[in-house]
Design a protein around this motif. Structure first.
Motif, mmCIF file in Angstrom:
data_model
loop_
_atom_site.group_PDB
_atom_site.id
_atom_site.type_symbol
_atom_site.label_atom_id
_atom_site.label_comp_id
_atom_site.label_asym_id
_atom_site.label_seq_id
_atom_site.Cartn_x
_atom_site.Cartn_y
_atom_site.Cartn_z
ATOM 1 N N LYS A 182 -2.237 10.285 5.076
ATOM 2 C CA LYS A 182 -1.937 9.339 4.011
ATOM 3 C C LYS A 182 -1.392 9.833 2.946
ATOM 4 O O LYS A 182 -1.987 10.814 2.307
ATOM 5 C CB LYS A 182 -3.024 8.412 3.801
ATOM 6 C CG LYS A 182 -3.889 7.544 4.817
ATOM 7 C CD LYS A 182 -4.911 6.727 4.100
ATOM 8 C CE LYS A 182 -5.514 5.833 5.434
ATOM 9 N NZ LYS A 182 -6.352 5.016 4.672
ATOM 10 N N SER A 199 0.773 -1.174 0.005
ATOM 11 C CA SER A 199 0.020 -0.068 -0.067
ATOM 12 C C SER A 199 0.767 1.185 0.004
ATOM 13 O O SER A 199 2.088 1.127 0.175
ATOM 14 C CB SER A 199 -0.797 -0.084 1.305
ATOM 15 O OG SER A 199 -2.261 -0.676 1.254
ATOM 16 N N ALA A 200 0.295 2.355 -0.237
ATOM 17 C CA ALA A 200 0.993 3.651 -0.042
ATOM 18 C C ALA A 200 1.245 3.917 1.251
ATOM 19 O O ALA A 200 0.558 3.726 2.188
ATOM 20 C CB ALA A 200 0.202 4.663 -0.577
ATOM 21 N N ARG A 248 -11.302 2.853 -2.298
ATOM 22 C CA ARG A 248 -10.302 2.970 -1.288
ATOM 23 C C ARG A 248 -10.111 1.738 -0.666
ATOM 24 O O ARG A 248 -10.893 1.007 -0.296
ATOM 25 C CB ARG A 248 -10.702 3.968 -0.298
ATOM 26 C CG ARG A 248 -11.192 5.318 -0.802
ATOM 27 C CD ARG A 248 -9.534 5.898 -1.238
ATOM 28 N NE ARG A 248 -8.565 6.066 -0.417
ATOM 29 C CZ ARG A 248 -8.276 7.117 0.407
ATOM 30 N NH1 ARG A 248 -8.892 8.216 0.090
ATOM 31 N NH2 ARG A 248 -7.248 6.989 1.218
ATOM 32 N N GLY A 249 -8.990 1.418 -0.009
ATOM 33 C CA GLY A 249 -8.499 0.496 0.781
ATOM 34 C C GLY A 249 -8.167 -0.787 -0.326
ATOM 35 O O GLY A 249 -8.016 -1.903 0.132
ATOM 36 N N GLY A 250 -8.292 -0.645 -1.611
ATOM 37 C CA GLY A 250 -7.988 -1.625 -2.504
ATOM 38 C C GLY A 250 -6.868 -2.415 -2.607
ATOM 39 O O GLY A 250 -6.964 -3.310 -3.432
ATOM 40 N N SER A 251 -5.728 -2.070 -1.736
ATOM 41 C CA SER A 251 -4.654 -2.912 -2.060
ATOM 42 C C SER A 251 -4.907 -4.369 -1.412
ATOM 43 O O SER A 251 -4.186 -5.305 -1.676
ATOM 44 C CB SER A 251 -3.466 -2.190 -1.108
ATOM 45 O OG SER A 251 -3.122 -1.070 -1.829
ATOM 46 N N ASP A 252 -5.911 -4.461 -0.612
ATOM 47 C CA ASP A 252 -6.288 -5.754 -0.085
ATOM 48 C C ASP A 252 -6.724 -6.469 -1.181
ATOM 49 O O ASP A 252 -6.517 -7.942 -1.234
ATOM 50 C CB ASP A 252 -7.521 -5.601 0.804
ATOM 51 C CG ASP A 252 -7.088 -5.115 2.215
ATOM 52 O OD1 ASP A 252 -6.029 -5.298 2.497
ATOM 53 O OD2 ASP A 252 -8.130 -4.501 2.911
ATOM 54 N N PHE A 271 -3.605 -1.675 -5.167
ATOM 55 C CA PHE A 271 -4.711 -0.629 -5.549
ATOM 56 C C PHE A 271 -5.091 -0.224 -6.840
ATOM 57 O O PHE A 271 -6.093 0.292 -7.490
ATOM 58 C CB PHE A 271 -4.066 0.827 -4.936
ATOM 59 C CG PHE A 271 -5.143 1.768 -4.627
ATOM 60 C CD1 PHE A 271 -6.392 1.758 -4.502
ATOM 61 C CD2 PHE A 271 -4.801 3.195 -4.614
ATOM 62 C CE1 PHE A 271 -7.554 2.847 -4.183
ATOM 63 C CE2 PHE A 271 -5.582 4.521 -4.434
ATOM 64 C CZ PHE A 271 -6.830 4.062 -4.195
ATOM 65 N N GLU A 305 1.069 4.122 -4.208
ATOM 66 C CA GLU A 305 1.559 2.836 -4.100
ATOM 67 C C GLU A 305 2.917 2.520 -5.076
ATOM 68 O O GLU A 305 3.707 1.674 -4.791
ATOM 69 C CB GLU A 305 0.513 1.655 -4.416
ATOM 70 C CG GLU A 305 -1.016 1.829 -4.291
ATOM 71 C CD GLU A 305 -1.312 2.426 -2.897
ATOM 72 O OE1 GLU A 305 -1.400 3.682 -3.151
ATOM 73 O OE2 GLU A 305 -1.783 1.707 -2.113
ATOM 74 N N THR A 349 -1.999 8.808 0.070
ATOM 75 C CA THR A 349 -2.967 8.698 -0.896
ATOM 76 C C THR A 349 -3.787 10.176 -0.754
ATOM 77 O O THR A 349 -4.361 10.515 -1.674
ATOM 78 C CB THR A 349 -3.884 7.336 -0.676
ATOM 79 O OG1 THR A 349 -2.965 6.203 -0.654
ATOM 80 C CG2 THR A 349 -5.134 7.320 -1.792
HETATM 81 N N1 ASP Z 1 -3.697 3.744 -0.334
HETATM 82 C C1 ASP Z 1 -5.070 3.319 -0.902
HETATM 83 C C2 ASP Z 1 -6.142 3.973 0.098
HETATM 84 O O1 ASP Z 1 -5.568 4.571 1.036
HETATM 85 C C3 ASP Z 1 -5.375 1.924 -0.979
HETATM 86 C C4 ASP Z 1 -5.004 1.038 0.148
HETATM 87 O O2 ASP Z 1 -4.239 1.475 1.145
HETATM 88 O O3 ASP Z 1 -5.345 0.048 0.168
HETATM 89 O O4 ASP Z 1 -7.125 4.062 -0.097
#
Ligand code: ASP
Length: 440
Positions: free
Chosen positions: A49, A38-39, A184-188, A170, A116, A51
């Protein structure tokens, strides 16, 4: 050797000290071959963050404002990481290209994805692993949906050519070559896709908590960590708001029966939570796996004398909801009454019209709507075999003098849902948790 894919979240890569922990974790096990980054996230609660800093740069450029200061802060975060890791490496050329692209109004997703991209480059350098750009291995279709076939083919080939690699999370690319991000949170999700493409034996999702908790820590002091949970149980709890990672990250690995292990970068010795397709092991010493709840529901109660003898009554009521495009959560029925639980939000502009239509179509005697209902889901595969679970739930709630507005047991017998007034939510949830989890 079985392959492990690891994904590290933003807080795990927030600064050089975190990068060092991450490297130590990866080097501790040679099976840990593919890493999704992730970033850099927050270093402390008030921090920003990367992002979000990049979204800000995009906005400034869109308003034709100068981005020097905002982008300079992004550069400074990465430069500090590079310096504190002691790397002989510069991202100057990358910064220049990205800054220019932003100034020339590059797309929002491209700008956000650079968080990222740059972070993963540093990690690859630090680990001395090859860098695989997600742009050349993760694809979306024209309509913006994830293109699984194209992705697994291309990414599978890229990975099989490398023993180790770092992949930025991401984002991926559209058929026309532009960058698109997941939500958002898409690195998962990227982590799950890489695990699937690499045919991994395990997907380790490294974050800043030691696994999924049995209940919301804002309501329960020190709730227990769930050691094993099935995908189905996870879905039930996630639906009620208990999340530990992006919901869509489940699908790629679930289909391939790859377990997910939620782990804590700051406490790597903790075993975390295993998310599995199925498990024969029952939760250790409680029959429930977790409890979660949400506020904001309404119950529509329809009364009609001799409803039980009228064939098609339920269909007529649900038909009205369908016409109003309202999906329902539960529909408990009595002899002469039927209730339908829906999100209050869905009724916002149509309450009166809906009541009128139900009266008309179902020929009801009365239709009433109660708002401010909270639903609590008690979830556990152990409940299928245990007897008296519902009794324990109801007793626990009654002992607190809380009135139950609705109860529903899922047909899979692995969940019980109770509805209580929103004011009673905290009390009821605590009572249920403590009825099953006795402190040691
Ligand atoms: N950096 C992106 C976010 O803050 C994706 C991630 O962290 O999964 O949403």
């Amino acid at each position: 050797m079985d392959i492990k894919v690891l994904k590290f979240g933003g807080s795990s890569l927030a600064d050089a000290a975190q990068y060092k922990k991450v490297a130590e974790i990866i080097r501790a096990d040679p099976a840990r071959r593919y890493v999704v980054a992730s970033a850099p996230g927050k270093r402390f609660p008030e921090d920003t963050k990367i992002t979000d800093m990049l979204y800000r740069c995009f906005e400034l450029a869109a308003q034709k404002q100068n981005i020097d200061e905002a982008f300079g802060e992004v550069e400074a975060r990465y430069d500090a990481i590079i310096r504190d890791l002691g790397l002989d490496f510069s991202l100057e050329e990358e910064y220049r290209k990205i800054r220019m692209a932003i100034e020339h109004h590059a797309g929002e997703d491209y700008v956000a994805s650079r968080g990222e991209y740059l972070g993963a480059m540093i990690l690859a350098k630090y680990l001395d692993f090859p860098f695989i750009d997600a742009e050349s291995g993760i694809f979306f279709r024209k309509d913006g949906t994830f293109d699984d076939r194209a992705t697994y083919k291309a990414l599978g080939a890229l990975l099989s050519g490398k023993a180790y690699a770092v992949v930025p999370g991401f984002y991926g690319s559209m058929p026309n070559g532009t960058i698109k991000t997941f939500s958002r949170g898409g690195s998962d999700i990227t982590g799950a896709i890489v695990a699937r493409a690499a045919e991994a034996a395990l997907y380790e999702n490294w974050t800043d908590v030691s696994g999924m908790l049995m209940a919301d820590p804002r309501l329960i002091e020190n709730p227990r960590v769930i050691s094993e949970i099935t995908y189905r149980e996870l879905r039930e709890l996630a639906y009620m708001g208990a999340t530990v990672m992006h919901e869509e990250a489940i699908f790629p690995v679930r289909e391939a029966c790859i377990p997910i292990n939620i782990r804590n970068t700051n406490a790597p010795a903790d075993p975390g939570t295993m998310i599995l397709s199925r498990t024969d092991r029952m939760p250790m010493d409680t029959i429930i796996t977790g409890v979660a709840g949400r506020k904001g529901f309404s119950s529509i109660t329809i009364e009609k004398d001799r409803m039980n003898t009228e064939v098609g009554f339920g269909r007529k009521v649900l038909g009205v909801l369908e016409d109003f495009h309202i999906s329902f959560e539960h529909a408990p029925t009595g002899i002469d009454t039927m209730s339908v639980v829906v999100h209050t939000e869905a009724l916002r502009d149509c309450k009166e019209a809906l009541i009128g239509r139900i009266f008309h179509d179902a020929n009801a005697d009365s239709v009433t709507i109660d708002d401010n209902i909270a639903l609590i889901a008690i979830v556990g595969r152990g409940m299928v075999r245990a007897k008296g679970t519902a009794g324990r739930v109801l007793t626990a709630i009654a002992e607190q003098d809380v009135n139950i507005r609705m109860i529903d047991q899922g047909s899979g017998e692995n969940n019980i849902i109770v509805g209580v007034s929103e004011d009673d939510y905290d009390t009821a949830l605590r009572a249920i948790y403590h009825a099953f989890v006795r402190e040691a």
